[in-house]
Design a protein around this motif. Structure first.
Motif, mmCIF file in Angstrom:
data_model
loop_
_atom_site.group_PDB
_atom_site.id
_atom_site.type_symbol
_atom_site.label_atom_id
_atom_site.label_comp_id
_atom_site.label_asym_id
_atom_site.label_seq_id
_atom_site.Cartn_x
_atom_site.Cartn_y
_atom_site.Cartn_z
ATOM 1 N N ALA A 1 1.431 -1.012 -0.131
ATOM 2 C CA ALA A 1 -0.138 -0.148 0.189
ATOM 3 C C ALA A 1 0.980 1.306 0.233
ATOM 4 O O ALA A 1 0.185 2.473 -0.641
ATOM 5 N N GLN A 2 2.171 1.242 0.757
ATOM 6 C CA GLN A 2 2.551 2.261 0.344
ATOM 7 C C GLN A 2 4.068 2.177 -1.026
ATOM 8 O O GLN A 2 3.930 3.609 -1.084
ATOM 9 N N ASN A 3 4.027 1.187 -0.928
ATOM 10 C CA ASN A 3 4.548 1.581 -2.649
ATOM 11 C C ASN A 3 3.641 1.748 -4.036
ATOM 12 O O ASN A 3 4.304 1.935 -5.281
ATOM 13 N N SER A 4 2.209 1.686 -3.826
ATOM 14 C CA SER A 4 1.544 1.756 -4.407
ATOM 15 C C SER A 4 0.128 2.112 -4.124
ATOM 16 O O SER A 4 -0.548 1.351 -4.372
ATOM 17 N N PRO A 5 0.609 3.848 -3.617
ATOM 18 C CA PRO A 5 -0.493 4.705 -3.132
ATOM 19 C C PRO A 5 -1.674 4.584 -3.891
ATOM 20 O O PRO A 5 -1.507 4.858 -5.462
ATOM 21 N N ARG A 6 -2.815 4.903 -4.045
ATOM 22 C CA ARG A 6 -4.388 5.054 -4.468
ATOM 23 C C ARG A 6 -4.078 7.209 -5.276
ATOM 24 O O ARG A 6 -3.970 7.372 -3.416
ATOM 25 N N ALA A 7 -5.023 7.314 -6.340
ATOM 26 C CA ALA A 7 -4.582 8.537 -6.792
ATOM 27 C C ALA A 7 -5.709 9.281 -5.686
ATOM 28 O O ALA A 7 -5.485 10.191 -5.293
ATOM 29 N N ASP A 8 -6.809 9.084 -5.501
ATOM 30 C CA ASP A 8 -8.129 9.200 -4.411
ATOM 31 C C ASP A 8 -8.072 9.659 -3.235
ATOM 32 O O ASP A 8 -8.326 9.357 -2.120
#
Length: 166
Positions: A32-39
């Motif tokens: 989740a840290q390496n791939s955060p959602r834009a929203d």
């Protein structure tokens, strides 16, 4: 994005008949840290691919694609023969990932071909490898000659803990 986190940890998860599986807690926060959602909502994207030379999957966040591509291009140049040709299998083997979303609980749907390639049935064993995550069918992992003994022991531990017969 902040500094990239390393994937460390392991765990086992149930895979349902539609291929839904949850990333173990030990790896989920880093993903989740390496791939955060834009929203800004929970969840993100995970890339799932057939491993280059093992009967398992490799998973990583989309930001790792640039690193992987650079590594593959370097290996491609090293493969250049006297005739100037390169080994196209280098790129074929490394560029097979499929990006899929995961939700706030770390659930995602494992793509069909990678799941077939790795022989993943009802359970998936996850193993952090700093830049990537390996995903194995537990029985396949334990039957593989090239496995690490600590990795195999962790797989047996998690299976025993969950009552999964090997």
């Amino acid at each position: 994005m902040t500094e990239r986190g390393d994937y460390q940890g392991s765990g086992i998860a149930l895979v349902d008949d539609k291929g839904r599986v949850a990333i173990p807690n030990a790896l989920r926060a880093t993903l989740a840290q390496n791939s955060p959602r834009a929203d800004g909502k929970d969840g993100g994207t995970i890339v799932i691919a057939a491993h280059e030379d093992q009967p398992c999957l490799v998973a990583y966040d989309p930001a790792y694609v640039a690193t992987l591509k650079a590594e593959l291009k370097h290996r491609l140049e090293l493969s250049r023969g006297e005739d100037g040709k390169v080994d196209p299998n280098i790129m074929r083997n490394g560029a097979n990932g499929e990006a899929v979303p995961f939700d706030g609980s770390g659930r995602f749907i494992m793509p069909g071909y990678p799941r077939f390639h790795a022989g993943i049935g009802e359970h998936a064993f996850f193993w952090g490898m700093f830049d990537t995550i390996e995903i194995w069918d537990p029985k396949t992992l334990l039957a593989t000659q090239a496995k690490d003994s600590r990795m195999a022991a962790a797989c047996r531990f998690f299976c025993q803990e969950k009552g999964i017969a090997l």
